[in-house]
Design a protein around this motif. Structure first.
Motif, short mmCIF file in Angstrom:
data_model
loop_
_atom_site.label_atom_id
_atom_site.label_comp_id
_atom_site.label_asym_id
_atom_site.label_seq_id
_atom_site.Cartn_x
_atom_site.Cartn_y
_atom_site.Cartn_z
N PHE A 145 36.27 40.93 39.23
CA PHE A 145 37.65 40.51 39.01
C PHE A 145 37.78 39.02 38.71
CE2 PHE A 145 37.98 44.30 41.76
CZ PHE A 145 38.74 45.09 40.91
N ASN A 146 36.73 38.27 38.98
CA ASN A 146 36.79 36.82 38.77
C ASN A 146 36.43 36.42 37.35
OD1 ASN A 146 37.56 35.96 41.39
ND2 ASN A 146 35.49 36.39 42.14
N ASN A 195 50.49 39.23 37.35
CA ASN A 195 49.47 38.17 37.34
C ASN A 195 48.29 38.42 38.27
OD1 ASN A 195 50.64 35.99 35.54
ND2 ASN A 195 52.33 36.27 36.98
N ARG A 196 48.39 39.36 39.18
CA ARG A 196 47.32 39.59 40.14
C ARG A 196 46.22 40.40 39.47
NH1 ARG A 196 45.19 37.23 44.59
NH2 ARG A 196 44.55 38.73 46.18
N ARG A 197 45.14 39.75 39.07
CA ARG A 197 44.16 40.40 38.19
C ARG A 197 43.30 41.45 38.90
NH1 ARG A 197 42.20 34.97 38.34
NH2 ARG A 197 40.25 34.74 39.50
N ASN A 198 43.26 41.43 40.23
CA ASN A 198 42.49 42.45 40.94
C ASN A 198 43.35 43.61 41.42
OD1 ASN A 198 43.76 40.76 42.83
ND2 ASN A 198 42.30 41.33 44.43
N PRO A 200 41.22 36.77 44.57
CA PRO A 200 41.21 38.11 43.97
C PRO A 200 39.80 38.62 43.72
CG PRO A 200 41.65 36.47 42.29
CD PRO A 200 41.56 35.72 43.58
#
Length: 207
Positions: free
Chosen positions: A205-206, A102-105, A21
Motif C-alpha cells: 500500500f505504500n 484518499n485512504r490508499r489502504n 497506511p
C-alpha cells in the motif's frame, strides 16, 4: 476468521492523522443509530470495543482498531445526522469523503443499512456516490432480529430492487444481527479471503 486480538489504536479528526497506511483496512459506515458499534463489537467478540450510545451521532472521529496484528477495522462517523448544526454536519461529511477518497489502504467500505426501514433516500444517495466514485463497498443490513424473517426479507428485496433501477450488478450483501451475531462470520470470512489474496499478490500500500 478467528479474532485473536482487537485493540483500539487512535481517533483521528483528519484523514491525514490516521495510522500509517501499511496494512489492509476495512471501514464501517452508516446512518446514525444504524447499529454500527454494536455490530463491530459482535464481530470482534468484545462488548465495548466500539463505544455504543443511545444518542445517535456518538462517533464523531475516525476510530482505528488493529485486528490480529495484521489489518485495520475503521469505525467512521455516521452520515446524515440531523440533530447537529449544519456546519458540524458539513465537517463530518468532509471528514468522511476525504478519508474514503484518499485512504490508499482502504480495501472495502461496509455500508450499513437498517433493515427495519424501506429504502431511504440518504442511504441510496450514499451508495450511488460510492459507485460513482469507484469506491469498493459492500452493503450490510443490520438489526434483522428486530423483524419477522418474512418482513426482513421483504425489506432487503425492496432495497435490491431499488438499486437495480440504476445498477447492472449489486455489490456483496450481508444480512446481520449484532444481538444474535448473524452475518458476522460471513463478513469476517470475506475479510480473511481478501487479506489472503492481497498477501499472495504481495500488495504494497505504500507504493
Amino acid at each position: 476468521m478467528v479474532i485473536k486480538t482487537a485493540t483500539f489504536v487512535k481517533s483521528s479528526g483528519k484523514w491525514q492523522e490516521c495510522p500509517e497506511p501499511d496494512m489492509p483496512e476495512y471501514a464501517f459506515i452508516g446512518r446514525s443509530n444504524v447499529g454500527k458499534s454494536s455490530l463491530i463489537n459482535a464481530m470482534m467478540n468484545h462488548k465495548d470495543l466500539a463505544k455504543t450510545s443511545g444518542t445517535p451521532g456518538k462517533t464523531q472521529l475516525i476510530n482505528h482498531f488493529l485486528v490480529n496484528e495484521n489489518w485495520y477495522l475503521t469505525d467512521l462517523p455516521g452520515y446524515g445526522y440531523a440533530k447537529v448544526s449544519k456546519v458540524l454536519r458539513k465537517d463530518f461529511e468532509k471528514l468522511i469523503t476525504n478519508y474514503i477518497l484518499n485512504r490508499r489502504n482502504l480495501v472495502n467500505l461496509f455500508v450499513l443499512v437498517d433493515s427495519r426501514h424501506s429504502p431511504q433516500k440518504i442511504d441510496l444517495e450514499f451508495i450511488q456516490w460510492c459507485g460513482e466514485s469507484g469506491v469498493p463497498f459492500s452493503i450490510v443490513f443490520t438489526k434483522v432480529d428486530k423483524l419477522k424473517p418474512s418482513i426482513a426479507i421483504k425489506n432487503v428485496e425492496a432495497y435490491k430492487n431499488e438499486l437495480l433501477k440504476t445498477w447492472a450488478d449489486l455489490p456483496e450483501i450481508y444480512v446481520t444481527s449484532a444481538e444474535k451475531k448473524e452475518g458476522c462470520d460471513e463478513i469476517l470470512n470475506f475479510i480473511q479471503t481478501t487479506n489472503e489474496f492481497l498477501e499472495n499478490n504481495s500488495v504494497n500500500f505504500n507504493e
